[in-house]
Design an enzyme around this catalytic site. Structure first.
Site, PDB file in Angstrom:
ATOM      1  CD  GLU A  57      56.694  29.382 -14.131  1.00  0.00           C
ATOM      2  OE1 GLU A  57      57.251  28.707 -15.072  1.00  0.00           O
ATOM      3  OE2 GLU A  57      57.294  29.252 -12.452  1.00  0.00           O
TER       4      GLU A  57
ATOM      5  N   GLY B 217      47.649  22.251 -13.155  1.00  0.00           N
ATOM      6  CA  GLY B 217      47.804  20.744 -12.655  1.00  0.00           C
ATOM      7  C   GLY B 217      47.798  20.220 -11.135  1.00  0.00           C
TER       8      GLY B 217
ATOM      9  CB  CYS C 227      47.549  15.675  -8.983  1.00  0.00           C
ATOM     10  SG  CYS C 227      47.276  14.011 -10.364  1.00  0.00           S
TER      11      CYS C 227
ATOM     12  N   GLY D 189      56.881   8.065   7.722  1.00  0.00           N
ATOM     13  CA  GLY D 189      55.436   7.871   7.596  1.00  0.00           C
ATOM     14  C   GLY D 189      55.197   6.834   6.386  1.00  0.00           C
TER      15      GLY D 189
ATOM     16  CD  GLU E 273      52.882   4.771  10.004  1.00  0.00           C
ATOM     17  OE1 GLU E 273      53.048   5.432   8.955  1.00  0.00           O
ATOM     18  OE2 GLU E 273      52.224   5.202  10.842  1.00  0.00           O
TER      19      GLU E 273
ATOM     20  N   GLY F  42      51.396  13.190   6.085  1.00  0.00           N
ATOM     21  CA  GLY F  42      50.023  13.644   5.901  1.00  0.00           C
ATOM     22  C   GLY F  42      49.895  14.875   5.180  1.00  0.00           C
TER      23      GLY F  42
ATOM     24  CB  ALA G 286      44.301  12.572  -8.574  1.00  0.00           C
TER      25      ALA G 286
ATOM     26  CG  HIS H 168      44.051 -18.504 -19.705  1.00  0.00           C
ATOM     27  ND1 HIS H 168      44.416 -18.573 -18.312  1.00  0.00           N
ATOM     28  CD2 HIS H 168      44.912 -19.398 -20.295  1.00  0.00           C
ATOM     29  CE1 HIS H 168      45.562 -19.610 -18.331  1.00  0.00           C
ATOM     30  NE2 HIS H 168      45.719 -19.978 -19.448  1.00  0.00           N
TER      31      HIS H 168
HETATM   32  C1  LIG Z   1      53.692  12.420  -3.784  1.00  0.00           C
HETATM   33  C2  LIG Z   1      52.300  12.448  -4.002  1.00  0.00           C
HETATM   34  C3  LIG Z   1      51.789  11.166  -4.853  1.00  0.00           C
HETATM   35  C4  LIG Z   1      50.388  11.133  -5.021  1.00  0.00           C
HETATM   36  N1  LIG Z   1      49.968  10.204  -5.884  1.00  0.00           N
HETATM   37  C5  LIG Z   1      48.772  10.074  -6.027  1.00  0.00           C
HETATM   38  C6  LIG Z   1      48.275   8.987  -6.997  1.00  0.00           C
HETATM   39  O1  LIG Z   1      49.071   8.054  -7.350  1.00  0.00           O
HETATM   40  N2  LIG Z   1      46.946   8.927  -7.200  1.00  0.00           N
HETATM   41  C7  LIG Z   1      46.095   9.720  -6.486  1.00  0.00           C
HETATM   42  O2  LIG Z   1      44.863   9.521  -6.681  1.00  0.00           O
HETATM   43  N3  LIG Z   1      46.432  10.539  -5.654  1.00  0.00           N
HETATM   44  C8  LIG Z   1      47.719  10.905  -5.579  1.00  0.00           C
HETATM   45  N4  LIG Z   1      48.336  12.042  -4.940  1.00  0.00           N
HETATM   46  C9  LIG Z   1      47.045  12.705  -4.097  1.00  0.00           C
HETATM   47  C10 LIG Z   1      46.699  13.789  -5.145  1.00  0.00           C
HETATM   48  O3  LIG Z   1      47.801  14.402  -5.783  1.00  0.00           O
HETATM   49  C11 LIG Z   1      45.781  14.720  -4.816  1.00  0.00           C
HETATM   50  O4  LIG Z   1      44.638  14.146  -4.101  1.00  0.00           O
HETATM   51  C12 LIG Z   1      45.100  15.701  -5.608  1.00  0.00           C
HETATM   52  O5  LIG Z   1      46.231  16.508  -6.291  1.00  0.00           O
HETATM   53  C13 LIG Z   1      44.264  16.581  -5.233  1.00  0.00           C
HETATM   54  O6  LIG Z   1      43.767  17.578  -6.038  1.00  0.00           O
HETATM   55  P1  LIG Z   1      43.030  18.808  -5.544  1.00  0.00           P
HETATM   56  O7  LIG Z   1      42.601  19.448  -6.935  1.00  0.00           O
HETATM   57  O8  LIG Z   1      42.148  19.107  -4.474  1.00  0.00           O
HETATM   58  O9  LIG Z   1      44.330  19.770  -5.438  1.00  0.00           O
HETATM   59  P2  LIG Z   1      45.894  20.099  -5.813  1.00  0.00           P
HETATM   60  O10 LIG Z   1      46.167  19.042  -6.657  1.00  0.00           O
HETATM   61  O11 LIG Z   1      46.668  20.373  -4.429  1.00  0.00           O
HETATM   62  O12 LIG Z   1      45.719  21.519  -6.503  1.00  0.00           O
HETATM   63  C14 LIG Z   1      45.640  22.595  -5.733  1.00  0.00           C
HETATM   64  C15 LIG Z   1      45.926  23.903  -6.746  1.00  0.00           C
HETATM   65  O13 LIG Z   1      45.172  24.911  -6.115  1.00  0.00           O
HETATM   66  C16 LIG Z   1      46.248  26.171  -6.293  1.00  0.00           C
HETATM   67  N5  LIG Z   1      45.863  27.102  -5.101  1.00  0.00           N
HETATM   68  C17 LIG Z   1      46.160  26.884  -4.102  1.00  0.00           C
HETATM   69  N6  LIG Z   1      45.579  27.832  -3.219  1.00  0.00           N
HETATM   70  C18 LIG Z   1      45.182  28.900  -4.184  1.00  0.00           C
HETATM   71  C19 LIG Z   1      44.662  29.948  -4.015  1.00  0.00           C
HETATM   72  N7  LIG Z   1      44.163  30.608  -2.974  1.00  0.00           N
HETATM   73  N8  LIG Z   1      44.639  30.673  -5.423  1.00  0.00           N
HETATM   74  C20 LIG Z   1      44.978  30.185  -6.533  1.00  0.00           C
HETATM   75  N9  LIG Z   1      45.383  28.971  -6.717  1.00  0.00           N
HETATM   76  C21 LIG Z   1      45.386  28.322  -5.590  1.00  0.00           C
HETATM   77  C22 LIG Z   1      47.601  25.441  -6.164  1.00  0.00           C
HETATM   78  O14 LIG Z   1      48.837  26.167  -6.471  1.00  0.00           O
HETATM   79  C23 LIG Z   1      47.389  24.023  -6.758  1.00  0.00           C
HETATM   80  O15 LIG Z   1      47.829  24.203  -8.198  1.00  0.00           O
HETATM   81  C24 LIG Z   1      49.447  12.060  -4.486  1.00  0.00           C
HETATM   82  C25 LIG Z   1      49.952  13.072  -3.679  1.00  0.00           C
HETATM   83  C26 LIG Z   1      51.464  13.306  -3.404  1.00  0.00           C
HETATM   84  C27 LIG Z   1      51.782  14.340  -2.627  1.00  0.00           C
END
Ligand SMILES: Cc1cc2nc3c(=O)[nH]c(=O)nc-3n(C[C@H](O)[C@H](O)[C@H](O)COP(=O)(O)OP(=O)(O)OC[C@H]3O[C@@H](n4cnc5c(N)ncnc54)[C@H](O)[C@@H]3O)c2cc1C
Length: 469
Positions: free
Chosen positions: A38, A41, A44, A183, A206, A274, A323, A448
């Site tokens: 919906e 973003g 992340c 984990g 863990e 993971g 991210a 400092h």
């Molecule tokens: C709890 C948690 C905390 C985190 N905290 C951090 C942090 O503090 N700092 C950090 O660097 N990283 C953090 N991460 C990791 C970070 O969220 C991810 O590395 C990052 O979001 C990856 O970005 P991405 O663009 O690869 O994918 P995602 O953010 O997963 O986005 C993928 C998008 O693609 C869409 N999608 C998937 N398949 C399809 C399709 N076939 N068609 C259309 N749309 C689709 C999904 O709906 C989603 O919106 C955290 C992760 C979690 C779970």
């Protein structure tokens, strides 16, 4: 009207996808962003980095209030959490930024298409087609796959109101009285830290021999010490044997290294073992894209083995799922498609950050990895207990550890655990990127009193010349 052929179609609007879309627009390309959810973003913004850090900030404030007396502030002992307000503040932050992304898409002339995107095969007549469920196909000269990842589950379990992943745990109706976290990577220790601060009884299990197992060993030890002090029951080398539902919650049977099976009961359990790449149904098999266990291989410009199809973010093989990695990969892919200069990512210059209390950050080689690689290393270490700003903010735990080459003073790695560690690491990344040596950094003036002086002292300590210890 002639059908639009985009310069690039991006599947997925997480950090990798939205950054690639914006950069493509900035570079004069015509981009299209396809998102099945919906809101824009991705993990992340919607269920990862941003909401967790919002909760961590609440936890930090609450911890400060609980320690009010120490700061000469009376009457904060009985501070109460208003869970509904905490949740709505977090949700407002997420909403603000997802709306910000919608604005940025309009600003950069990115067409947003809602629906599930799938590759249909190689280029035909110079054009790639992405099939979008519930709509007509999107045609583009290039495609960037940015479909991200989702939490792995343990066999036989499904997420519900007691068995949680990062999604369910972010919208709990109330703070659980007790929580088991399976984990101890970044996600696991962050939630353990949040809920412990919120007065929940937390147990963390863990399987590997230490908490945050990918970090330098000294950081794992310090985190274990700190978690024990905070009352987070932490078991490492713990084999989870059985998870079952009880009348009021869950029960976990596990065996720690001493071989004596234990059982812990709790209201909820978080599975943080993971994240699996979302590539099973995106049509990889219709292309020449190479993948292993769902993780996609690319060249240094993020292009896959299928010409014109790029991939970025959590689905990439051999890179940490972060991210900021996805951001940079998105920018590299967009620049390469636009024929503009870019620089491939250097695997060894990626900051790792974990935002639990105390925070953890690192870049480059751990001491063990440097020694294993046959480097003659010198270590500089500086404890926050000797840093004046750490005394001011009342946060004395942890240290800065610098791993340097003994002969040339090359900075091989920097590892920080302690206050604002995640803010401090950027200096080390920049320094290493510019190939600064210990000797260069020893003559870099640090303000400092700041926490960043701990980094300076750590650097000086490589030569045993730290002024403050
Ligand atoms: C709890 C948690 C905390 C985190 N905290 C951090 C942090 O503090 N700092 C950090 O660097 N990283 C953090 N991460 C990791 C970070 O969220 C991810 O590395 C990052 O979001 C990856 O970005 P991405 O663009 O690869 O994918 P995602 O953010 O997963 O986005 C993928 C998008 O693609 C869409 N999608 C998937 N398949 C399809 C399709 N076939 N068609 C259309 N749309 C689709 C999904 O709906 C989603 O919106 C955290 C992760 C979690 C779970």
């Amino acid at each position: 009207m002639a059908e639009t052929i985009y310069d690039v179609a991006i599947i997925g609007s997480g950090p990798g996808g939205y950054t690639a879309a914006i950069r493509a627009g900035q570079l004069g390309l015509k981009p299209c962003l396809i998102e099945k959810g919906e809101r824009l973003g991705g993990t992340c913004l919607l269920v990862g980095c941003i909401p967790t850090k919002a909760l961590l900030f609440n936890a930090e404030i609450y911890d400060h209030l609980k320690a009010g007396k120490e700061f000469g502030i009376e009457g904060t002992d009985g501070a109460k959490l208003n869970w509904a307000t905490i949740q709505s503040r977090k949700d407002k932050i997420v909403l603000k930024h997802t709306k910000g992304l919608e604005f940025l898409m309009r600003k950069n002339k990115v067409d947003v298409v809602k629906g599930y995107g799938r590759l249909t095969g190689p280029r035909k007549d110079g054009v790639l087609t992405v099939e979008v469920q519930g709509g007509s196909g999107v045609k583009a000269k290039n495609v960037i796959l940015a479909t991200g990842s989702e939490a792995k589950m343990l066999p036989g379990l499904e997420p519900d109101d007691r068995v949680l992943t990062n999604i369910e745990i972010l919208s709990l109706k109330s703070i659980p009285k007790s929580l088991v976290v399976v984990g101890a990577g970044a996600v696991g220790v962050e939630f353990a830290s949040i809920y412990k601060s919120f007065d929940c009884d937390v147990t963390i299990l863990e399987m590997l021999p230490r908490l945050v197992p990918l970090e330098d060993e000294d950081l794992s030890k310090e985190l274990m010490r700190s978690f024990n002090k905070r009352g987070i029951k932490s078991f490492v080398g713990a084999k989870v044997e059985k998870i079952e539902k009880t009348k009021s919650g869950i029960a976990v049977n596990f065996t720690p290294p001493d071989g004596q099976q234990q059982r812990v009961e709790a209201e909820k359990i978080l599975i943080a073992v993971g994240r699996a790449p979302n590539t099973a149904s995106v049509g990889l098999e219709k292309t020449k894209i190479k993948a292993e266990r769902g993780f996609v291989y690319t060249d240094e410009w993020m292009e896959t083995a299928e010409p014109g199809i790029y991939a970025v973010g959590d689905i990439i093989a051999g890179f940490p799922q972060l991210a900021h990695v996805a951001f940079m990969q998105g920018m590299v892919a967009a620049a390469h498609i636009a024929g503009k200069p870019a620089r491939p990512l250097n695997r060894n210059r990626i900051p790792n950050c974990t935002y639990c209390e105390p925070q953890i950050s690192s870049v480059g080689m751990s001491e063990a990895a440097a020694r294993e690689a046959g480097r003659d290393v010198k270590i500089g270490k500086f404890p926050f207990s000797a840093n004046s700003k750490a005394s001011i903010v009342g946060s004395h735990e942890g240290f800065v550890k610098v791993v340097a080459d003994a002969q040339y003073g090359e900075v091989l790695g920097v590892h920080i655990i302690g206050p604002q560690a995640t803010e401090m690491i950027a200096e080390a990344v920049a320094a290493m990127d510019m190939e600064a040596t210990v000797d260069d950094l020893m003559f870099t003036i640090h303000p400092h009193p700041t926490l960043s002086e701990a980094m300076f002292d750590g650097i000086e300590n490589v030569y045993g010349l730290s002024i403050n210890i």
